[in-house]
Design an enzyme around this catalytic site. Structure first.
Site, short mmCIF file in Angstrom:
data_model
loop_
_atom_site.label_atom_id
_atom_site.label_comp_id
_atom_site.label_asym_id
_atom_site.label_seq_id
_atom_site.Cartn_x
_atom_site.Cartn_y
_atom_site.Cartn_z
N PRO A 107 8.51 3.14 3.47
CA PRO A 107 8.95 1.76 3.73
C PRO A 107 9.43 1.57 5.17
O PRO A 107 9.53 0.44 5.65
CB PRO A 107 10.11 1.56 2.75
CG PRO A 107 9.93 2.60 1.71
CD PRO A 107 9.30 3.78 2.41
N GLU B 283 13.69 11.13 -2.47
CA GLU B 283 14.29 10.37 -1.37
C GLU B 283 13.53 10.57 -0.06
O GLU B 283 13.94 10.06 0.98
CB GLU B 283 15.76 10.76 -1.16
CG GLU B 283 16.60 10.81 -2.42
CD GLU B 283 16.49 9.56 -3.29
OE1 GLU B 283 16.68 8.47 -2.76
OE2 GLU B 283 16.19 9.69 -4.49
N ARG C 63 -13.47 1.00 2.45
CA ARG C 63 -14.40 -0.13 2.37
C ARG C 63 -14.78 -0.70 3.74
O ARG C 63 -15.71 -1.51 3.83
CB ARG C 63 -13.90 -1.22 1.42
CG ARG C 63 -12.67 -1.96 1.84
CD ARG C 63 -12.28 -2.98 0.79
NE ARG C 63 -13.18 -4.13 0.72
CZ ARG C 63 -13.26 -5.10 1.64
NH1 ARG C 63 -12.50 -5.05 2.71
NH2 ARG C 63 -14.09 -6.10 1.48
N ASP D 279 -15.93 -9.58 10.43
CA ASP D 279 -16.08 -10.02 11.81
C ASP D 279 -16.28 -11.52 11.92
O ASP D 279 -16.20 -12.10 12.98
CB ASP D 279 -17.27 -9.30 12.47
CG ASP D 279 -17.08 -7.80 12.42
OD1 ASP D 279 -18.06 -7.08 12.27
OD2 ASP D 279 -15.92 -7.38 12.52
C1 9WO Z 1 14.87 6.06 -1.97
C2 9WO Z 1 16.13 5.53 -2.01
C3 9WO Z 1 17.18 5.70 -2.90
C4 9WO Z 1 18.35 4.99 -2.68
C5 9WO Z 1 18.49 4.18 -1.58
C6 9WO Z 1 17.42 4.03 -0.70
C7 9WO Z 1 16.28 4.70 -0.93
N1 9WO Z 1 15.14 4.72 -0.24
C8 9WO Z 1 14.33 5.55 -0.86
C9 9WO Z 1 13.03 5.81 -0.35
O1 9WO Z 1 12.65 5.21 0.65
N2 9WO Z 1 12.28 6.71 -1.02
C10 9WO Z 1 10.95 6.96 -0.60
C11 9WO Z 1 10.06 7.07 -1.81
C12 9WO Z 1 10.81 8.17 0.25
C13 9WO Z 1 9.38 8.25 0.77
C14 9WO Z 1 8.39 8.13 -0.39
N3 9WO Z 1 8.74 7.05 -1.24
C15 9WO Z 1 8.22 5.82 -1.06
C16 9WO Z 1 7.21 5.43 -0.19
N4 9WO Z 1 8.63 4.72 -1.68
N5 9WO Z 1 7.96 3.66 -1.23
C17 9WO Z 1 7.10 4.07 -0.32
C18 9WO Z 1 6.25 3.16 0.39
C19 9WO Z 1 5.34 3.63 1.29
C20 9WO Z 1 4.54 2.72 1.98
N6 9WO Z 1 4.67 1.41 1.78
C21 9WO Z 1 5.57 0.94 0.90
C22 9WO Z 1 6.38 1.79 0.20
#
Ligand code: 9WO
Length: 231
Positions: free
Chosen positions: A91, A118, A155, A170
């Protein structure tokens, strides 16, 4: 193009990679996709891939050694030579969009690194070239975002989708929302297909589609219109 995926949950990828157009592209040899289990790079008796966070706090953090071992095997850790582009899905990453998909589709070799719990020990970032987010929400791991990236990138590779490149990407429609689509029957429960689509009048059909694209995009995603003007 070669895509390697690093994950603690390789089973999650089976469906998306063995169905539909991605499966066809793999059979045709247009793309090579391999999924690697990070746990197989652990060296201890218990195959430990995660541990408690330094400094405390909830959840678990993925250990650096197995992930580094996996990246090393794929040639991502060396000092010289052509290395694959390593992408971490999180994220905190830059927004992944159609332009990124197009850019990545031109790379020879990419590695998608999926975190879980995490996340991964931050020191792994030394070997990460690009951090991408598919949207502002937290999932249980980077696996589903990795699948979204594989799908969107695949794709854009010529031969994966019929007429790829020419039609939507395009053309005028690039960067805007698609128009509505219809197929037979021409009437369903009293609902008619727009007359113009049955007219056979190609110029009028194109005009209708263009108007639909603009109307829908300005109503639902005006941000895409202002972005397109700037581009
Ligand atoms: C876990 C967490 C727990 C308590 C407070 C904050 C927190 N953040 C996270 C967190 O970001 N966990 C991630 C889980 C760690 C990396 C892999 N995970 C993930 C990737 N969740 N969402 C994504 C992601 C990747 C790309 N685009 C959107 C979401």
């Amino acid at each position: 193009m070669k895509i390697d995926i690093l994950t603690l949950f390789p089973g999650m990828f089976k469906g998306p990679l063995t169905e539909s157009l991605i499966a066809k592209a793999r059979e045709k040899g247009i793309i090579s996709i391999m999924v690697h289990d990070i746990r197989s790079f652990t060296k201890d008796r218990h195959r430990t891939a995660d541990d408690k966070p330094f400094g405390g706090g909830p959840g678990m953090v993925m250990k650096i050694e197995p992930v580094h071992g996996a990246l090393k095997k794929l040639g991502c850790t060396g000092k010289k030579g052509k290395k694959p582009l390593v992408i971490y899905l999180s994220p905190q990453g830059k927004p992944f969009d159609q332009q990124k998909a197009k850019d990545l589709s031109k790379k020879k070799h990419i590695v998608l690194l999926c975190g879980h719990y995490e996340g991964i020990d931050e020191r792994i970032m030394k070997w990460v070239d690009l951090e991408l987010s598919i949207g502002d929400y937290v999932l249980t791991g980077g696996e589903i975002p990795a699948m979204a990236v594989v799908d969107a990138v695949s794709r854009m590779i010529p031969g994966v989708v019929k007429e790829a490149g020419s039609v939507e990407n395009d053309s005028f429609y690039g960067g805007l929302l698609d128009c509505p689509h219809y197929t037979r029957p021409a009437v369903f429960e009293g609902m008619k297909v727009p007359e113009v689509l049955l007219s056979g009048h190609h110029k009028k059909i194109e005009e209708w589609k263009k108007a639909q694209v603009l109307a829908r995009t300005s109503k639902r995603r005006p941000d895409l219109i202002s972005r397109k003007k700037k581009a």
